[in-house]
Design a protein around this motif. Structure first.
Motif, short mmCIF file in Angstrom:
data_model
loop_
_atom_site.label_atom_id
_atom_site.label_comp_id
_atom_site.label_asym_id
_atom_site.label_seq_id
_atom_site.Cartn_x
_atom_site.Cartn_y
_atom_site.Cartn_z
N LYS A 198 2.27 6.45 -6.96
CA LYS A 198 1.23 7.30 -7.52
C LYS A 198 1.65 8.77 -7.46
CE LYS A 198 -3.60 8.57 -6.71
NZ LYS A 198 -4.76 8.37 -5.84
N GLN A 199 2.19 9.18 -6.32
CA GLN A 199 2.63 10.57 -6.16
C GLN A 199 3.81 10.88 -7.09
OE1 GLN A 199 1.09 12.93 -4.36
NE2 GLN A 199 -0.46 11.41 -3.86
N ALA A 202 2.47 1.67 -3.41
CA ALA A 202 1.50 2.15 -4.39
C ALA A 202 1.24 3.64 -4.22
CB ALA A 202 0.19 1.36 -4.26
N GLU A 203 1.12 4.11 -2.99
CA GLU A 203 0.85 5.53 -2.74
C GLU A 203 2.03 6.40 -3.18
OE1 GLU A 203 -0.95 9.01 -1.94
OE2 GLU A 203 -1.91 7.05 -2.03
N ILE A 204 3.23 5.99 -2.83
CA ILE A 204 4.41 6.77 -3.22
C ILE A 204 4.58 6.75 -4.73
CG2 ILE A 204 6.94 6.89 -3.07
CD1 ILE A 204 6.66 5.84 -0.17
N THR A 231 0.83 -1.21 0.00
CA THR A 231 0.00 0.00 0.00
C THR A 231 0.86 1.25 0.00
OG1 THR A 231 -1.69 -1.21 1.23
CG2 THR A 231 -1.87 1.20 1.22
N GLU A 232 1.91 1.25 0.82
CA GLU A 232 2.82 2.40 0.87
C GLU A 232 3.54 2.59 -0.48
OE1 GLU A 232 4.00 2.26 5.62
OE2 GLU A 232 5.07 1.00 4.20
#
Length: 170
Positions: A97-98, A93-95, A90-91
Motif C-alpha cells: 500500500k505504501q 499488504a501494508e508495505i 498483513t505486513e
C-alpha cells in the motif's frame, strides 16, 4: 497549457474504464509503451490536438529514461513483495500500500514532466495544433507503430478497440 490536475483526472477516469488498464498494461509489457505517454496522447486526441510523430518519439525517449530509473524500480519492488516468505500477509499488504502511494507519486511526476516538455513544444513549435476533426487516436497509433518498429518481432497483444471506446465515452 494543459492543466495538470485536469490531465490527471482525465487519465484516472480513462484508466478506470473497463478493459483500458489491461490493454494499457499489455502495451507496456509487450512493447515497452509508457502508459502516461499513451494517456497524454489520448488526452490530446480527446481535445482534438495533435503533435508530430518525431515529437512523440522524443517524449518517449525522455520519459522512458525517467521511468526506468524511478517509477519502474518502485513498481518492481512492490511486485517482488508478492509471496514473500519473510513477511506476513498483513505486513505485505501494508508495505505494498505504501509503495503504491510512492509509485503513484512517481506517475504524477512523469505526467508533470510530459506536460512540461509538451509546453516547450507549444511555445517553440506551432505543430501543437487544434484540428477541425478528431484525430481518432492517430497519435496513439503513431506511438504504437514507433514501438513496434523498435521491437521488430513484437506484435500488438490486444486490439485497442476497448481503449478507443472508453476514450469516446469520457
Amino acid at each position: 497549457m494543459i492543466d495538470r490536475q485536469q490531465f490527471w483526472n482525465f487519465a484516472c477516469d480513462l484508466y478506470a474504464q473497463p478493459h483500458v488498464s489491461s490493454e494499457l498494461l499489455a502495451l507496456q509489457n509487450s512493447l515497452g509503451a509508457n502508459i502516461n505517454l499513451v494517456l497524454l496522447l489520448a488526452y490530446l486526441s480527446h481535445h482534438n490536438m495533435m503533435i508530430d510523430a518525431k515529437f512523440i518519439q522524443q517524449l518517449h525517449q525522455q520519459i522512458d529514461s525517467f521511468s526506468q530509473t524511478n517509477t519502474q524500480i518502485i513498481r518492481a519492488t512492490r511486485k517482488q513483495l508478492q509471496g514473500s516468505e519473510t513477511l506476513t500477509q498483513t505486513e505485505q499488504a501494508e508495505i505494498k500500500k505504501q509503495l503504491l502511494t510512492v509509485e503513484l507519486t512517481a506517475e504524477k511526476i512523469e505526467q508533470d514532466r510530459l506536460l512540461s516538455w509538451l509546453a516547450t513544444l507549444s511555445i517553440e513549435n506551432p505543430k501543437l495544433n487544434s484540428l477541425k476533426q478528431s484525430p481518432c487516436l492517430v497519435l496513439i497509433e503513431q506511438y504504437i507503430q514507433q514501438l513496434t518498429t523498435l521491437e521488430k518481432e513484437a506484435s500488438l497483444p490486444h486490439s485497442i478497440k476497448n481503449f478507443t471506446l472508453a476514450l469516446s465515452s469520457i
